[in-house]
Every structure is written in C-alpha cells, then in structure tokens.
Scaffold this active site. Sequence first.
Site, PDB file in Angstrom:
ATOM      1  N   PHE A 119       6.187   0.445  10.633  1.00  0.00           N
ATOM      2  CA  PHE A 119       4.889  -0.479  10.175  1.00  0.00           C
ATOM      3  C   PHE A 119       3.985   0.222   9.641  1.00  0.00           C
ATOM      4  CE2 PHE A 119       1.370  -3.277  11.337  1.00  0.00           C
ATOM      5  CZ  PHE A 119       1.643  -4.154  10.351  1.00  0.00           C
ATOM      6  N   GLN A 120       3.300   0.098   8.565  1.00  0.00           N
ATOM      7  CA  GLN A 120       2.347   0.781   7.822  1.00  0.00           C
ATOM      8  C   GLN A 120       2.676   2.107   7.747  1.00  0.00           C
ATOM      9  OE1 GLN A 120      -1.349  -0.816   9.782  1.00  0.00           O
ATOM     10  NE2 GLN A 120      -1.329  -2.679   8.045  1.00  0.00           N
ATOM     11  N   LYS A 169      -0.933   9.242  15.192  1.00  0.00           N
ATOM     12  CA  LYS A 169      -1.775   8.496  16.177  1.00  0.00           C
ATOM     13  C   LYS A 169      -1.619   9.022  17.624  1.00  0.00           C
ATOM     14  CE  LYS A 169      -2.616   3.748  18.023  1.00  0.00           C
ATOM     15  NZ  LYS A 169      -2.166   2.266  18.003  1.00  0.00           N
ATOM     16  N   MET A 481     -16.290  -3.242 -23.328  1.00  0.00           N
ATOM     17  CA  MET A 481     -15.643  -2.054 -23.929  1.00  0.00           C
ATOM     18  C   MET A 481     -14.312  -2.396 -24.522  1.00  0.00           C
ATOM     19  SD  MET A 481     -16.377   1.089 -25.053  1.00  0.00           S
ATOM     20  CE  MET A 481     -17.671   1.679 -24.046  1.00  0.00           C
TER      21      MET A 481
END
Length: 568
Positions: A119-120, A169, A481
């Site tokens: 996850f992540q 971590k 632009m």
Amino acid sequence: MPKMSGAQALLESLERQNVDTIFGILGGAILPVYDALCGNKKIRHILARHEQCAAHEAEGYARASGRAGVCMATSGPGATNLVTGIANAYMDSSPIVALTGQIPSYGVNSSYMIGRDAFQEADILGITTAITKYNYQPRSVSEIPQMVTNAFHIATTGRPGPVLIDLPKNVQSNIDEVEFTNTPNIRGYRLPQPPDPAKISQAAELLAKAERPILLVGGGVILAGASDEIVQMSDLLMAPVATTFMGKGAFPENHPLSLGSIGMHGNPAANRLIGEADVLLAIGTRLSDRATTNLDTFAADAKKIQIDVDAAEINKNIEVDLAIVADAKASLKMLLTAISKKLRKGEGKAWTNRVKEAKEQLSPLLKEIPRDMVPKALLSELRKLLPQSGIVTTEVGQNQMWSALYMQVLQPRTFISSGGLGTMGFGFPAAIGAKVACPDRMVIDIAGDGSFIMSEQELACSVMEDIPVIVMVLNNSVLGMVAQWQRTLYEKRYNAINLGKTPNFVKLAEAYGAQGIRVNSIDEFRNAIKTALNSKVTTVIDVPIGSETDVVPFVPPGCGLPQQRGDY
C-alpha cells in the site's frame, strides 16, 4: 555513541546542517519523523496543502536565501506529488533536499517488503533518478547522518540541484547507535577545479581587443554570488550586459549598460545587439533554446567564450571558441585582473554610443508608458512602489513574459521564476518559501489567473502559518499564452483556453481568511499595492486585463533573435 531512532537521527542531522524550516505534508509512511518533530524548537514545519507546492516552497526558500530548502512527504502519492517540484529545481539548478517516507524495507521475520507493491509504495528512487543530482535510501539507522551530510553537500556545491532521501518506515522507527559527522564522504564526487590560467589569459586577450564586446549572464552568476564581478567587468570593458531569463537580477537593470533579458520574449535591444557583437562572454548560462531561439544564427559573427561550472554545458547547444570550466566568481576575478593588464584605455566609445542608440530605439521601458490597465503600465507602477530589496516571483505564461520585459530587477535573488520546466502554479508557493527565508522583505507573486488557480489552495498555508505575501493576478479569463499562440500561429482556432469568470478572486481570498481587492484603474491598482504592502495578511489583487492582450515583441519559432516581431 548516542542511541536514538532513525527519525531522531534525521532531525539531529538536519539541525547540524542549520536547517530551520521544512515544508511538507505528513502521511503514514513518514509519521515517525513527524512524531519526532513534536516539541522540536529548532526546526519549523510548515504544512503545505499539496506536496508539489511544498517542493516549490522549498525552492523559493532556496533561491531567495542561497541556502538549501527542505521539503518532506509520505510514500506513494505523497512522494510522486513532489516530482514536478523536484524536476523544476533540477532544471533551474536550485538546491533542495527532498525527504520521503517509504514502506518498511523489512517486515515480519525480516522478509523483504520493498518491491511487493505494498500500500502506497512507489519506487521514488527510480522515478527521480533523472531529475536529481543523487538520491539515497538508508537501510539502517546508522547510515542516516552520513547520508544527510552528503545530501546537503551535493545539493549546494558545484552546479546546485535537488537530492532526495527516501526513508523506509522501519529505519525511521528502529533504534541504534549513531555517529554524527559534518564531513562529506562521496565516492567519485569532485568539486570544480580552479580556472585554467592559460584559458583565462586567452579570454582576456580576446576581450581586451574586442571592439563590440557583450556579456551574457545566466542564473549561474546568481548562484555563484558573482554579480559584483559582472558589474566590475562591464565597467572595465564598457560592455553592455544582457541576461538570460534565469539571469535576471544578476546585473541591475537600471544600469546604463543593462540590455535586459534576451530570448523569445526578450528586450529587442538585447536581441539586436547580441547579433552585432564581435566577442560574446557567456557566464553561467546553458544557452538554451528559449534564450538563443535559433542555434545556427545566434551571435553568428562573435567569438564566443563560455564560463560554466558544469562541463556538460560546454558546446551542448552552441559551439564556442573558448571554454572555461570553473566557478563563475573565481573565473571572473581572475579575468578582471588579466584584462586590466591588457586593456588599452579610451577605446570603445563608438560601441557605447551604438548601445545607447539601440536602447533608445528599441527598449520597451524607454517608450511612452500608457495610463490604462495594460501590463506595461501595471508593472512599471509596481516597480515604483516595491522596495529594491522586494522579491518578485512569477507564475508561468504571459504574466511571466510581461515580467521579463517590463519589471526591472535591481538586485540578485529578488526575481524567482520557473525557467527550464515552465511550471504553472510555481509562483505562489515559491513566494511563500521566499517570505519564510526573508521575513523582513516584501514578496509579491505576479500571476495569471490560469496559473494561480493551480496552487490557490496554498492561501490556507499562507494564512494559517502567518506568511503574508501579495498575489497580483493579471486576470484575462483565458490561458493567455496558449491563446496567443493559437491566435498568432493557428488562425485564431481557439480551443480549451477559456477559463470564464470563475473563480471570483476577491471572494476566494476572503474564504481562506486572506484579503481580496479588485481594481479597475491604475489609481486603484496603486492604492491596492500600498494597502497590500502594509497588510499583515496575504492579499490577492484581482487585475482585469483584455483577453486578447499579447506579449510583444516575440521571436517566432525557428527565427533568430534579430527577427523579433510585434509592436511594443
């Protein structure tokens, strides 16, 4: 040796690098560092509202102060949201250190976790390899102090740039003995060598004999702190000075020998005289396509000398006659001494007269300044009101090019814009970072409505963190632009450029707790700037301009600098 967690070792290492501010957004994979930040009295954390803006804020801090800026995000989307800001810093040679959280490197029973699409998880090292000077991922607590020391050394020396440290971590949470060091240890990393005396002598000979010398100054001069040497060189040779867009501010633009910036939307006098030079000294510029426009015709009749700290920039875009790979300040000091011994006094009057003539004929700011609500008048008025030390940032688009043409910059590190990458949304967060670095100075972001709405959420950051800046929105309700290019090159086949009247910038500012002012005349604009300069809260000034107002003059694609078109 003291025992501590990886997060504590990181913060202690940052303190030893004199870091006083981190711009960031927390998340699960970086929580141990944020936990260690609780109660820290030496490092201020500023909560950005988007990770890309945190990186831009760190860059604004770096470019205003000359010190490395620091940004931080969690793993996965937090880290990937930093990427545009890191790429911007890489293109513009800005020293930032990006810190990212990462999933644990080891899990249960010491099984390897990284690489299992947890996850992540994102391979931020692989993603940023091409847009950082270097990146690191510690596997143990004890590695952190050396990595931090190395990261700041790499980011701030040679040609500056971003460095990333990716922190698993478990490494943040683990406790181990650590040994701190302020001595870099980087295999294969070499600092620039001193200038070659023989090449300095050759350059001095060419410049001393030149009849029509020009100095072309890039952002590398600002990074090297060599602006004083440029002024001395210009005065010694009576040579006009043009800057690239990134070099704006390296030479005071109210100096009689200043030509302003060159390039696609450069000062016509600078573009014309570059083509008339017989010797061109280019310092700290990579001679990019936006500056030179046509590589084959750029300063075609001039002997070209290039000074750059990065050997990779020599002959990359423009083939030069003489190259000096060294620090700009050290090179210019040696060159000044060498030229003084060779120069014959009393020459160069004809060239000085030609420079004066060209400026009087072509420089936009020497023409009559209108009184209506057009960019030339607005930016001329702003220059009168803003202190010389005031810092200007810009967004990207027409606002940026109008700033290049009409906003005189008088001191280095007072003009901050996205050059190489052209990142819309850069200016406002960069202004926040610059204000944090220089809290006693006025900071204003010259914005377009299209660019400002890409980072307007940072109004929450500026208000909640008490960082008062000014945003001047040149509001034409279109992506200006692109609209100009569609108008000029695509026979007005407008597509996907209409922004309409949304949002109401006054109400938007007020919704965030900032001050919003809408102006409809030059007098109202002047009063709004004065009000904003005395405000203790961020002020957004909504300045309506015509939707078909063009940036002119400009050099069409494929043309050379002297082929500039447009009525200015």
